[in-house]
Design an enzyme around this catalytic site. Sequence first.
Site, PDB file in Angstrom:
ATOM      1  N   LYS A   1       0.836  -1.206   0.000  1.00 61.00           N
ATOM      2  CA  LYS A   1       0.000   0.000   0.000  1.00 61.00           C
ATOM      3  C   LYS A   1       0.876   1.263   0.000  1.00 61.00           C
ATOM      4  O   LYS A   1       2.095   1.191   0.214  1.00 61.00           O
ATOM      5  CB  LYS A   1      -0.926  -0.050   1.205  1.00 61.00           C
ATOM      6  CG  LYS A   1      -1.929  -1.209   1.160  1.00 61.00           C
ATOM      7  CD  LYS A   1      -2.869  -1.152   2.357  1.00 61.00           C
ATOM      8  CE  LYS A   1      -3.861  -2.296   2.344  1.00 61.00           C
ATOM      9  NZ  LYS A   1      -4.796  -2.213   3.487  1.00 61.00           N
TER      10      LYS A   1
ATOM     11  N   TYR B   1     -12.172  -2.629  -3.505  1.00 58.74           N
ATOM     12  CA  TYR B   1     -12.784  -2.653  -2.172  1.00 58.74           C
ATOM     13  C   TYR B   1     -14.310  -2.661  -2.261  1.00 58.74           C
ATOM     14  O   TYR B   1     -14.980  -2.052  -1.421  1.00 58.74           O
ATOM     15  CB  TYR B   1     -12.300  -1.463  -1.352  1.00 58.74           C
ATOM     16  CG  TYR B   1     -10.891  -1.608  -0.808  1.00 58.74           C
ATOM     17  CD1 TYR B   1     -10.531  -2.705  -0.011  1.00 58.74           C
ATOM     18  CD2 TYR B   1      -9.912  -0.653  -1.070  1.00 58.74           C
ATOM     19  CE1 TYR B   1      -9.245  -2.840   0.496  1.00 58.74           C
ATOM     20  CE2 TYR B   1      -8.611  -0.783  -0.561  1.00 58.74           C
ATOM     21  CZ  TYR B   1      -8.297  -1.881   0.227  1.00 58.74           C
ATOM     22  OH  TYR B   1      -7.018  -2.016   0.739  1.00 58.74           O
TER      23      TYR B   1
ATOM     24  N   GLU C   1      -9.251 -10.543  -7.779  1.00 60.21           N
ATOM     25  CA  GLU C   1      -8.261  -9.460  -7.607  1.00 60.21           C
ATOM     26  C   GLU C   1      -7.087  -9.612  -8.574  1.00 60.21           C
ATOM     27  O   GLU C   1      -6.588  -8.621  -9.111  1.00 60.21           O
ATOM     28  CB  GLU C   1      -7.778  -9.442  -6.154  1.00 60.21           C
ATOM     29  CG  GLU C   1      -8.893  -9.016  -5.192  1.00 60.21           C
ATOM     30  CD  GLU C   1      -8.546  -9.208  -3.729  1.00 60.21           C
ATOM     31  OE1 GLU C   1      -7.407  -9.642  -3.423  1.00 60.21           O
ATOM     32  OE2 GLU C   1      -9.415  -8.936  -2.885  1.00 60.21           O
TER      33      GLU C   1
ATOM     34  N   PHE D   1     -15.978   3.924   6.871  1.00 60.25           N
ATOM     35  CA  PHE D   1     -14.556   4.244   6.716  1.00 60.25           C
ATOM     36  C   PHE D   1     -14.108   4.280   5.256  1.00 60.25           C
ATOM     37  O   PHE D   1     -12.979   4.651   4.963  1.00 60.25           O
ATOM     38  CB  PHE D   1     -13.670   3.277   7.520  1.00 60.25           C
ATOM     39  CG  PHE D   1     -13.677   1.839   7.046  1.00 60.25           C
ATOM     40  CD1 PHE D   1     -12.896   1.428   5.971  1.00 60.25           C
ATOM     41  CD2 PHE D   1     -14.456   0.884   7.693  1.00 60.25           C
ATOM     42  CE1 PHE D   1     -12.887   0.116   5.538  1.00 60.25           C
ATOM     43  CE2 PHE D   1     -14.456  -0.447   7.271  1.00 60.25           C
ATOM     44  CZ  PHE D   1     -13.667  -0.826   6.188  1.00 60.25           C
TER      45      PHE D   1
ATOM     46  N   ARG E   1      -1.788 -14.409   4.279  1.00 61.10           N
ATOM     47  CA  ARG E   1      -2.622 -13.754   5.305  1.00 61.10           C
ATOM     48  C   ARG E   1      -1.985 -13.916   6.690  1.00 61.10           C
ATOM     49  O   ARG E   1      -1.982 -12.985   7.489  1.00 61.10           O
ATOM     50  CB  ARG E   1      -4.033 -14.350   5.303  1.00 61.10           C
ATOM     51  CG  ARG E   1      -4.855 -14.040   4.078  1.00 61.10           C
ATOM     52  CD  ARG E   1      -5.407 -12.646   4.016  1.00 61.10           C
ATOM     53  NE  ARG E   1      -6.375 -12.312   5.038  1.00 61.10           N
ATOM     54  CZ  ARG E   1      -7.090 -11.185   5.058  1.00 61.10           C
ATOM     55  NH1 ARG E   1      -6.927 -10.273   4.091  1.00 61.10           N
ATOM     56  NH2 ARG E   1      -7.943 -10.929   6.023  1.00 61.10           N
TER      57      ARG E   1
ATOM     58  N   ASN F   1      -1.874  -0.032   7.032  1.00 59.14           N
ATOM     59  CA  ASN F   1      -1.374  -1.327   7.514  1.00 59.14           C
ATOM     60  C   ASN F   1      -0.538  -2.065   6.455  1.00 59.14           C
ATOM     61  O   ASN F   1      -0.463  -3.291   6.441  1.00 59.14           O
ATOM     62  CB  ASN F   1      -2.531  -2.181   8.029  1.00 59.14           C
ATOM     63  CG  ASN F   1      -3.597  -2.385   6.971  1.00 59.14           C
ATOM     64  OD1 ASN F   1      -3.418  -2.003   5.817  1.00 59.14           O
ATOM     65  ND2 ASN F   1      -4.690  -3.012   7.345  1.00 59.14           N
TER      66      ASN F   1
ATOM     67  N   ARG G   1       2.404  -6.605   9.509  1.00 57.99           N
ATOM     68  CA  ARG G   1       1.699  -5.493  10.157  1.00 57.99           C
ATOM     69  C   ARG G   1       2.172  -5.303  11.597  1.00 57.99           C
ATOM     70  O   ARG G   1       2.192  -4.181  12.106  1.00 57.99           O
ATOM     71  CB  ARG G   1       0.188  -5.742  10.090  1.00 57.99           C
ATOM     72  CG  ARG G   1      -0.356  -5.563   8.666  1.00 57.99           C
ATOM     73  CD  ARG G   1      -1.770  -6.096   8.526  1.00 57.99           C
ATOM     74  NE  ARG G   1      -2.394  -5.698   7.264  1.00 57.99           N
ATOM     75  CZ  ARG G   1      -3.553  -6.167   6.837  1.00 57.99           C
ATOM     76  NH1 ARG G   1      -4.214  -7.082   7.550  1.00 57.99           N
ATOM     77  NH2 ARG G   1      -4.055  -5.755   5.693  1.00 57.99           N
TER      78      ARG G   1
ATOM     79  N   HIS H   1      -2.026  -5.538   1.490  1.00 58.77           N
ATOM     80  CA  HIS H   1      -3.293  -6.211   1.235  1.00 58.77           C
ATOM     81  C   HIS H   1      -2.971  -7.624   0.782  1.00 58.77           C
ATOM     82  O   HIS H   1      -2.001  -7.832   0.053  1.00 58.77           O
ATOM     83  CB  HIS H   1      -4.074  -5.504   0.115  1.00 58.77           C
ATOM     84  CG  HIS H   1      -5.211  -6.332  -0.401  1.00 58.77           C
ATOM     85  ND1 HIS H   1      -6.455  -6.360   0.206  1.00 58.77           N
ATOM     86  CD2 HIS H   1      -5.277  -7.228  -1.429  1.00 58.77           C
ATOM     87  CE1 HIS H   1      -7.231  -7.222  -0.440  1.00 58.77           C
ATOM     88  NE2 HIS H   1      -6.542  -7.763  -1.430  1.00 58.77           N
TER      89      HIS H   1
ATOM     90  N   THR I   1      -5.821  -7.076  10.637  1.00 61.20           N
ATOM     91  CA  THR I   1      -5.966  -5.749  10.011  1.00 61.20           C
ATOM     92  C   THR I   1      -5.315  -4.624  10.817  1.00 61.20           C
ATOM     93  O   THR I   1      -4.596  -3.790  10.273  1.00 61.20           O
ATOM     94  CB  THR I   1      -7.481  -5.435   9.825  1.00 61.20           C
ATOM     95  OG1 THR I   1      -8.078  -6.527   9.139  1.00 61.20           O
ATOM     96  CG2 THR I   1      -7.676  -4.152   9.053  1.00 61.20           C
TER      97      THR I   1
END
Length: 155
Positions: free
Chosen positions: A11, A51, A128, A59, A87, A114, A104, A117, A93
């Site tokens: 990100k 998203y 994706e 948010f 993951r 964070n 993270r 993704h 998150t």
Amino acid sequence: MAVERTLVLLKPDAVARRLSGPILTRFEARGLKIVGLKMLQVTPELSKKHYAEHVSKPFYPQLEEFITSAPIVAIALEGPEAIAVVRAMMGPTNGRQAAPGTIRGDFGLSRQMNLVHGSDGPEAAAKELSIYFGPNELISSCGPLDHLTLADDEK
Ligand code: IDP
Ligand code: MG
């Protein structure tokens, strides 16, 4: 055992903080294979596509502002159970709740900024990957060291 492909995004915070290398190194060192890699700027349109499940949440506006704020790096990774492995390497998150040793948990304290993704299941991974990569942009190759990293029934 299922060899899977999953989408990872580094990100804007990860790229701006010069953490692309250290994060990518972790995935490679774990044994995941890079099968696609590109840098891009997310547009508001792309953010809403990526998203989609979050667009109606309170948010979302600040998430879109964040994800479109600076370049990101999109990575397609391949490996046995790659979706769950990635993951687990990311951690939960919220960086404040992520254990040390996770990406993270080692690099941040934010729920929004964070760093990474990762697709959360096979359906999300397929969707994706197709958003960020064309079929000709995903390249898988066998290397001479492959026999040292996984047994035949794990490939
Ligand atoms: P995930 O990235 O761990 O799968 P999701 O719940 O799918 O988490 O949320 C997507 C992204 O939206 C998060 O990674 C984070 O950047 C952001 N986000 C999630 N929840 C919040 C929130 O409550 N406030 C602000 N941003 C959030
Ligand atoms: Mg998610």
